[in-house]
Design an enzyme around this catalytic site. Structure first.
Site, mmCIF file in Angstrom:
data_model
loop_
_atom_site.group_PDB
_atom_site.id
_atom_site.type_symbol
_atom_site.label_atom_id
_atom_site.label_comp_id
_atom_site.label_asym_id
_atom_site.label_seq_id
_atom_site.Cartn_x
_atom_site.Cartn_y
_atom_site.Cartn_z
ATOM 1 N N ARG A 121 0.838 -1.203 0.000
ATOM 2 C CA ARG A 121 0.000 0.000 0.000
ATOM 3 C C ARG A 121 0.874 1.254 0.000
ATOM 4 O O ARG A 121 0.574 2.236 -0.693
ATOM 5 C CB ARG A 121 -0.933 0.008 1.208
ATOM 6 N N LYS B 26 -2.873 7.111 1.447
ATOM 7 C CA LYS B 26 -2.532 7.287 2.866
ATOM 8 C C LYS B 26 -1.492 8.398 3.003
ATOM 9 O O LYS B 26 -0.326 8.181 3.336
ATOM 10 C CB LYS B 26 -2.022 5.974 3.472
#
Length: 285
Positions: free
Chosen positions: A51, A149
């Site tokens: 991620r 993120k």
């Protein structure tokens, strides 16, 4: 005092210096991850790094996290502590330029920082003793790229503070269609009539690693009816259980919503079964 990792070197925390011209400081121009570790074992390390690499690619930071390198880095950070329950924070900014300018600069090196910190122990598998949480609800006012993120967390921080000001642990967010998106720092699951629902991923939601592990764990365990579909805000009014999930909370059972006690005020039986499935799987991914 424990050491932190800064640009490939382990240094004393007070000696870790970052330029005020760093774009992480000036613009929040960076990506971060928080990796829970229990008994010195990271949870979902490959998923977290994947991620992070996706986020770095999306915003054009020229850095790629290597699994072997970060396994070693994390091991060195963890061995400084006796506590079995630690988190690893990794922060990668675009780096420091010689001037403040909005466009991405060329030929600067990313700033890579990581440190270890204490986290709460893994959830107790006991409905009477497990940590539970209270939430309030609010319209989601953040930017429209929440799937990244990013270290630009002011929107999340303001929503989280909204919950703190209301005397709760978290805020369940909903969009202008009155559909639940996520929480300020967590993903959301709802249980109704033994069916587990969670909103499908899109640009309004962070693809939480704990969320991903839970879905995989429930599928592997079998016997759970799990559905990724739009969850209306009205579902909070008559759900049987509500969970908020994150690296530090694992599956956090909610027992109070907007001041209303949910069920019997204790974590529900589906939570207990799901947390057991999660515990059995979390070190395997």
């Amino acid at each position: 005092m424990p050491k932190v990792l800064l640009n490939g070197k382990f240094v004393e925390e007070q000696d870790a210096k970052i330029s005020p011209m760093d774009r992480g400081f000036l613009f929040g121009d960076g990506i971060y991850e928080v990796i829970p570790c229990y008994a010195q074992k990271p949870v979902g390390l490959k998923l977290h790094l994947a991620r992070m690499n996706n986020g770095l690619s999306e915003i054009g930071i020229r850095y790629r996290a290597d699994l072997d390198e970060w396994q070693d880095n994390i091991s060195q950070l963890l061995k400084q502590f006796d506590s079995p329950d630690m988190g690893i924070y990794i922060h990668i900014s675009r780096g420091a330029d010689i001037k403040r300018f909005h466009a991405y600069p060329d030929n600067i090196s990313p700033t890579v920082f990581a440190y270890a910190f204490n986290i709460a122990p893994s959830q107790i598998l006991d409905r009477e003793k497990a940590r539970s949480f209270s939430v309030t609800s609010a319209q989601d006012l953040r930017w429209q790229r929440c799937h990244i993120k990013s270290t630009s967390l002011l929107g999340n921080v303001m929503h989280f503070q909204q919950g703190q000001d209301a005397g709760t642990d978290e805020v369940i967010l909903y969009n202008d269609k009155k559909e639940i998106t996520e929480a300020a720092a967590c993903n959301v699951f709802i249980v109704k009539d033994d069916v587990i629902y969670t909103p499908p991923l899109d640009n309004q939601k962070l693809p939480g690693i704990t969320r991903r592990i839970i879905l995989d764990a429930l599928e592997k365990a079998g016997g759970f009816d799990v559905r990724e579909q739009i969850v209306p805000l009205s579902a909070l009014n008559d759900c049987d259980e509500l969970w908020i999930t994150s690296s530090s909370k694992e599956i956090g059972p909610v027992t109070k919503i907007d001041g209303r006690v949910l069920g019997d005020g204790k974590p529900g039986p589906m939570w207990l079964a799901a947390q057991q499935a999660y515990n059995a799987y979390k070190f395997l991914c």
